[in-house]
Each structure stands twice: as C-alpha cells, then as structure tokens.
Design a protein around this motif. Sequence first.
Motif, mmCIF file in Angstrom:
data_model
loop_
_atom_site.group_PDB
_atom_site.id
_atom_site.type_symbol
_atom_site.label_atom_id
_atom_site.label_comp_id
_atom_site.label_asym_id
_atom_site.label_seq_id
_atom_site.Cartn_x
_atom_site.Cartn_y
_atom_site.Cartn_z
ATOM 1 N N TYR A 1 22.891 54.481 10.532
ATOM 2 C CA TYR A 1 23.104 55.688 11.335
ATOM 3 C C TYR A 1 22.121 55.668 12.501
ATOM 4 N N ALA A 2 22.327 56.567 13.443
ATOM 5 C CA ALA A 2 21.340 56.824 14.496
ATOM 6 C C ALA A 2 20.890 58.264 14.354
ATOM 7 N N ASP A 3 19.583 58.495 14.510
ATOM 8 C CA ASP A 3 19.089 59.865 14.508
ATOM 9 C C ASP A 3 19.483 60.524 15.833
ATOM 10 N N PRO A 4 19.227 61.819 16.012
ATOM 11 C CA PRO A 4 19.638 62.482 17.251
ATOM 12 C C PRO A 4 19.041 61.895 18.532
ATOM 13 N N ALA A 5 17.928 61.156 18.430
ATOM 14 C CA ALA A 5 17.337 60.510 19.608
ATOM 15 C C ALA A 5 17.840 59.078 19.786
ATOM 16 N N GLY A 6 18.698 58.602 18.862
ATOM 17 C CA GLY A 6 19.280 57.273 18.992
ATOM 18 C C GLY A 6 18.623 56.169 18.198
ATOM 19 N N HIS A 7 17.550 56.468 17.431
ATOM 20 C CA HIS A 7 16.885 55.440 16.623
ATOM 21 C C HIS A 7 17.750 55.120 15.405
ATOM 22 N N PRO A 8 17.989 53.841 15.123
ATOM 23 C CA PRO A 8 18.742 53.510 13.926
ATOM 24 C C PRO A 8 17.924 53.743 12.656
ATOM 25 N N PHE A 9 18.630 54.190 11.606
ATOM 26 C CA PHE A 9 18.023 54.272 10.277
ATOM 27 C C PHE A 9 19.115 53.986 9.252
ATOM 28 N N CYS A 10 18.680 53.554 8.080
ATOM 29 C CA CYS A 10 19.626 53.223 7.006
ATOM 30 C C CYS A 10 19.437 54.167 5.839
ATOM 31 N N LEU A 11 20.547 54.562 5.240
ATOM 32 C CA LEU A 11 20.516 55.166 3.925
ATOM 33 C C LEU A 11 20.769 54.045 2.943
ATOM 34 N N CYS A 12 19.898 53.916 1.953
ATOM 35 C CA CYS A 12 19.970 52.814 0.984
ATOM 36 C C CYS A 12 20.068 53.388 -0.414
ATOM 37 N N ALA A 13 21.009 52.882 -1.198
ATOM 38 C CA ALA A 13 21.137 53.326 -2.576
ATOM 39 C C ALA A 13 19.959 52.807 -3.389
ATOM 40 N N CYS A 14 19.421 53.675 -4.265
ATOM 41 C CA CYS A 14 18.291 53.223 -5.087
ATOM 42 C C CYS A 14 18.773 52.510 -6.323
#
Length: 120
Positions: free
Chosen positions: A107-120
């Motif tokens: 995903y991208a945060d509202p400022a455009g930085h990518p981040f991942c959601l990872c299953a534990c």
Amino acid sequence: MALAKLGVVVLDCADPLALAEFYAAVVGGTPTPADDTWVDLKGHDGAPLAFQRAPGHVPPKWPAPDGSQQFHLDLTVEDMDAAEEQVLALGATALDAAARDRNWRVYADPAGHPFCLCAC
C-alpha cells in the motif's frame, strides 16, 4: 560491537501531523508535535517513528523500473483482510490489489510512502 543503534525512523512528508495521525490509527500511539515541521509518534509498540516536513516532497514510485521505493515499513497483522479494509478507510492506497496469493500486500500511505501489511 555496533557503532550506533537505531534511534528513530523518520518519514519525510508535506504534512507531518496528518501523516502521524494516519500511522497512529494504524499502529497506535499519540502524535506529539515538536513544532510544525516535526511530529513524533509516542506510545506505540515497535520502532520509534517521526514525521518531518519536507517542502516539495515527491513520493516514491512503486513499482518503478527507473526509480527506487527508497524504503518501506512492514506492518505485521493478525487479519489481513480486516487490516486492509481499515488502512484503506484511513486513506491508504492499494498498490498491488490483485496480489491475494501471498502473505503480504503493498500500500501507499497518504503521503505516498509504500508500506506492507504482512500476515503473522
């Protein structure tokens, strides 16, 4: 022996308070402004986060064969679908919506930085 230890992960952005509020809703904590150019996120589990005003901030591109994502955050979640619904409602953008056959989504945060959601 290490030369240094990680103090804080700082994300450049146009609006530090708004981005700190986004991450507070995602990982917990309280945005604590030092001034209008710097906001710390306090009281959450995990690595310390801060947000810094960067005039003219240009978000990284993902994926981009001619550019780098610069960095990204991996956020571990219990329920991927529920977490996705929540981050999208908070203003995130799905960058690989079709990728449902693996244990992480980008995903991208509202400022455009990518981040991942990872299953534990």
